[in-house]
Design an enzyme around this catalytic site. Structure first.
Site, PDB file in Angstrom:
ATOM      1  N   GLU A 184      42.243  41.905  53.757  1.00  0.00           N
ATOM      2  CA  GLU A 184      42.146  42.528  52.430  1.00  0.00           C
ATOM      3  C   GLU A 184      41.588  41.433  51.518  1.00  0.00           C
ATOM      4  O   GLU A 184      42.305  40.495  51.177  1.00  0.00           O
ATOM      5  CB  GLU A 184      43.561  42.986  52.045  1.00  0.00           C
ATOM      6  CG  GLU A 184      43.729  43.495  50.651  1.00  0.00           C
ATOM      7  CD  GLU A 184      42.727  44.539  50.319  1.00  0.00           C
ATOM      8  OE1 GLU A 184      42.450  45.406  51.145  1.00  0.00           O
ATOM      9  OE2 GLU A 184      42.181  44.464  49.215  1.00  0.00           O
TER      10      GLU A 184
ATOM     11  N   GLU B  96      46.107  48.971  53.959  1.00  0.00           N
ATOM     12  CA  GLU B  96      47.531  48.666  53.849  1.00  0.00           C
ATOM     13  C   GLU B  96      48.216  49.847  53.176  1.00  0.00           C
ATOM     14  O   GLU B  96      47.574  50.766  52.696  1.00  0.00           O
ATOM     15  CB  GLU B  96      47.719  47.405  52.997  1.00  0.00           C
ATOM     16  CG  GLU B  96      46.959  46.238  53.567  1.00  0.00           C
ATOM     17  CD  GLU B  96      47.492  44.914  53.070  1.00  0.00           C
ATOM     18  OE1 GLU B  96      46.945  44.399  52.087  1.00  0.00           O
ATOM     19  OE2 GLU B  96      48.465  44.414  53.658  1.00  0.00           O
TER      20      GLU B  96
ATOM     21  N   CYS C 235      42.845  41.554  42.842  1.00  0.00           N
ATOM     22  CA  CYS C 235      41.628  41.922  43.576  1.00  0.00           C
ATOM     23  C   CYS C 235      41.126  43.269  43.101  1.00  0.00           C
ATOM     24  O   CYS C 235      39.984  43.621  43.327  1.00  0.00           O
ATOM     25  CB  CYS C 235      41.803  41.836  45.075  1.00  0.00           C
ATOM     26  SG  CYS C 235      43.163  42.763  45.674  1.00  0.00           S
TER      27      CYS C 235
ATOM     28  N   ASN D 277      48.731  35.971  43.930  1.00  0.00           N
ATOM     29  CA  ASN D 277      48.643  36.813  42.726  1.00  0.00           C
ATOM     30  C   ASN D 277      49.663  37.944  42.690  1.00  0.00           C
ATOM     31  O   ASN D 277      50.009  38.440  41.624  1.00  0.00           O
ATOM     32  CB  ASN D 277      47.212  37.345  42.529  1.00  0.00           C
ATOM     33  CG  ASN D 277      46.798  38.344  43.577  1.00  0.00           C
ATOM     34  OD1 ASN D 277      47.300  38.321  44.693  1.00  0.00           O
ATOM     35  ND2 ASN D 277      45.886  39.216  43.224  1.00  0.00           N
TER      36      ASN D 277
HETATM   37  C1  UN1 Z   1      45.806  42.705  44.511  1.00  0.00           C
HETATM   38  O1  UN1 Z   1      45.298  42.410  43.453  1.00  0.00           O
HETATM   39  O2  UN1 Z   1      45.638  41.978  45.512  1.00  0.00           O
HETATM   40  O3  UN1 Z   1      46.534  48.277  42.480  1.00  0.00           O
HETATM   41  C2  UN1 Z   1      46.711  43.863  44.706  1.00  0.00           C
HETATM   42  C3  UN1 Z   1      46.941  47.220  41.985  1.00  0.00           C
HETATM   43  C4  UN1 Z   1      48.214  46.612  42.509  1.00  0.00           C
HETATM   44  C5  UN1 Z   1      47.953  45.735  43.681  1.00  0.00           C
HETATM   45  C6  UN1 Z   1      46.874  44.722  43.499  1.00  0.00           C
HETATM   46  N1  UN1 Z   1      49.134  47.661  42.849  1.00  0.00           N
HETATM   47  O4  UN1 Z   1      46.341  46.642  41.113  1.00  0.00           O
END
Ligand code: UN1
Length: 496
Positions: free
Chosen positions: A246, A460, A280, A148
C-alpha cells in the site's frame, strides 16, 4: 524504556542497542526503544512458527473473542493512546482519537470474522461427491507499518492476519515505535498466546529487510513509500512470498462549476491539510473547472492562511507538525521545485516556528495555483501540506487529468449534477472514489487500496483483507465408494 515483545516476553535487542523517538512538535525525547537486528528477527520468527502451529487450530470464534477483548481494551485506553499518539506522531488530538477509533472499528469487525471467515461450496460434476473451498492461514505474517497512522494501520494488518490463524511479526515505523509497542501490549492484556504476535523495533533497512527475506515469514504486508515497496517486492521475490503493498498517492479533488462551494472548501481544507497533508489519501491536487476557479482560489487561500499551526495537543490547533526534519526539508524542496517550474505560490511555502516550539518541525499550509498537470508538483507525492491547483475546461478533461498520474489511490468530485457524479464514478481510475466529500476518511468495512503505483493489486480492510492473509484450500470428498474421474466419467450421467 520501552522493550520489544518477542516469544511472549518483553526483551531488549540482543545487541543491547537502542534508538530515540522524539515529539515532532517540541523536539523533546519521548523514549529509547530497542534497535534490533537480524538475530532478534530470527528469534521472533522461530517463536511465531512454533506458536502458529497451535494458533491455527484454536477455533476461529475463540480467536475472535480475544480480538473482541482487544477492541474493548482499545476503547478503554482510547484517550491515553490518542494523547500519546499526538505526542509521538504530531497529528492534532481529534485526529489522533480518530486513528485509535479506526483500530477499534477494525478490531470489532475482525472479531466478528471469527464466526464467518467464509469459504463456499458449489455443486460438483459427479454423484456421491462434495466440494468446498476453505480459507487456510498463510503462516507467519510480517507487518511493516508507517508512522502516519501509528495505531490504525497496524490494526488493518495484524487483526485480519490473526483472525485468519496466522502468527504476526509487527515492525512499526522508526518515528513511532512507542505506539507500536503500546498497541501490542493490548493484545497481551487480551490474552493472546505468547509468540503469536511480536513487535520488533529498529531500522527498516535492517529489521524490515531481515523479516522480508526470512524464509519463515510467508506473507508480507507493507504500507509506506513506493520506493520502499519496490525494494520489498524485489527482496521477497526469490522466496515467492505473498506481498501486499500500500504505497503512494497523488489524490485529487475535482470541483465543478455547479458545486456547493462552501462544502467543497470544507472538503479541500480537511483533505489537504488534515494530518498536515501526511496521509496517503491526502488531497494534493485540486482540479477546478474554469468558471469557479477565481472565487475558489480566493476563498481557499484565505481559509488556508488562517489555519492555526501548533502543538496538536492544544484543542485550538488546526495543523500539527510534520514528522521530522528530513520531511520538512523534502516538503520545502518540492515548494522550490514548484516555484522553478513556474507555478504561482498563492499562500504558504515556508517553514514556520510557532512561539515556544523552536524544537518542532512545522510547515505552513501551501497552495500553488496555475499548475500544469505535467509539473513535478502535480505528479510526485509530497506528503506534506501542499496542494496544487490545476484548471480544467470540463468534466472529461478533469477526469483525464485525475487519471494521468503514476498513482491511483483516492479521488473526489464536488458537483450537484447526478449525471456528472455517476460519469465520474465510472471513469475515475482510483481504488477509492468520493462524491461530495474529500479524498480522506475511508471506513474499515470496504476495500482500501489503489491502482497503478499505489500498490500491487491487493486491498486492505473489509473482506478483501482476508485474501492477503489466507490461502484457498479446495476440498473434494467422494462418498460414492467408486473411483469417479472428474471431466471423464461425467458423460453417462443423465439423471437418477
Ligand atoms: C493512510 O494515509 O495511509 O482514508 C491511510 C483515510 C484513512 C486512512 C489513511 N482512513 O484517510
Amino acid at each position: 524504556m520501552y522493550r520489544n515483545y518477542i516469544a511472549g516476553q518483553w526483551v531488549d535487542a540482543l545487541s543491547g542497542k537502542t534508538f530515540p523517538t522524539y515529539n515532532p512538535a517540541t523536539g523533546a525525547l519521548i523514549a529509547e526503544v530497542p534497535s534490533c537486528g537480524p538475530e532478534d528477527v530470527a528469534r521472533a520468527v522461530d517463536a511465531a512458527t512454533e506458536a502458529q502451529r497451535r494458533w491455527r487450530r484454536v477455533p476461529a470464534p475463540r480467536r475472535g473473542e480475544i480480538l473482541f477483548r482487544v477492541a474493548r481494551t482499545l476503547e478503554a485506553e482510547k484517550e491515553r493512546l490518542a494523547q500519546l499518539l499526538t505526542s509521538e506522531m504530531g497529528k492534532v488530538i481529534a485526529e489522533a482519537r480518530g486513528d485509535v477509533q479506526e483500530a477499534i472499528d477494525m478490531a470489532f469487525y475482525m472479531a466478528g470474522e471469527g464466526r464467518r471467515l467464509l469459504g463456499y461450496t458449489a455443486p460438483v460434476e459427479l454423484p456421491g461427491k462434495f466440494g468446498m473451498a476453505l480459507r487456510d492461514p498463510v503462516g507467519v505474517a510480517a507487518c511493516i507499518t508507517p508512522w502516519n497512522f501509528p495505531i490504525a494501520i497496524p490494526s488493518w494488518k495484524t487483526l485480519p492476519a490473526l483472525i485468519a490463524g496466522n502468527a504476526v511479526i509487527f515492525k512499526p515505523a522508526s518515528d513511532t515505535p512507542v505506539l507500536g509497542i503500546e498497541f501490542v501490549k493490548i493484545f497481551e492484556q487480551a490474552g493472546l498466546p505468547p509468540g503469536v504476535l511480536s513487535v520488533i523495533t529498529g531500522p527498516g533497512g535492517v529489521v524490515g529487510e531481515a523479516l522480508v527475506t526470512h524464509p519463515g515469514a510467508q506473507v508480507v504486508s507493507f504500507t509506506g513509500s513506493t520506493e520502499a515497496g519496490r525494494r520489498i517486492s524485489e527482496l521477497a521475490a526469490p522466496e515467492l512470498k505473498k506481498v501486499s503493498l500500500e504505497l503512494g498517492g497523488k489524490n485529487a479533488i475535482i470541483v465543478m462549476d455547479d458545486a456547493d462551494l462552501d462544502l467543497a472548501l470544507n472538503g479541500i481544507i480537511w483533505s489537504a491539510f488534515g494530518t498536515t497533508g501526511q496521509r496517503c489519501t491526502a488531497c494534493s491536487r485540486l482540479i477546478v473547472q474554469r468558471g469557479i476557479h477565481g472565487e475558489l482560489i480566493e476563498r481557499l487561500t484565505a481559509r488556508a492562511a488562517a489555519l492555526q499551526i501548533g502543538d496538536g495537543l492544544l484543542p485550538t490547533t488546526d495543523v500539527g507538525p510534520v514528522i521530522n526534519r528530513r520531511a520538512l526539508e523534502s516538503i520545502h524542496g518540492y515548494v522550490e521545485v514548484g516555484i522553478r517550474e513556474g507555478a504561482r505560490l498563492a499562500t504558504g511555502g515556508q517553514i514556520v516556528t510557532p512561539p515556544g516550539l523552536e524544537g518542532g518541525t512545522f510547515y505552513a499550509p501551501t497552495i500553488f495555483d496555475g499548475v500544469r498537470p505535467e509539473m513535478r508538483i502535480a505528479q510526485e507525492e509530497i506528503f506534506g501540506p501542499v496542494v496544487s491547483v490545476i484548471e480544467a475546461a470540463d468534466l472529461v478533461e478533469a477526469i483525464a487529468i485525475n487519471n494521468a498520474t503514476a498513482y491511483g489511490l483516492s479521488s473526489s468530485i464536488f458537483t450537484r449534477d447526478v449525471n456528472a457524479a455517476f460519469e465520474a464514478i465510472r471513469d475515475l481510475t482510483t481504488g477509492v472514489v468520493y462524491v461530495n466529500a474529500g479524498t480522506i476518511g475511508a471506513e474499515i468495512q470496504f476495500p482500501f487500496g489503489g491502482t497503478r503505483g499505489t500498490g500491487n493489486g491487493h486491498r486492505e480492510a473489509g473482506q478483501a483483507a482476508l485474501e492477503v492473509f489466507t490461502e484457498w484450500k479446495s476440498v473434494y470428498v467422494d462418498y460414492s465408494g467408486r473411483l469417479q474421474r472428474a471431466q471423464i466419467d461425467t458423460s453417462g450421467i443423465v439423471g437418477v
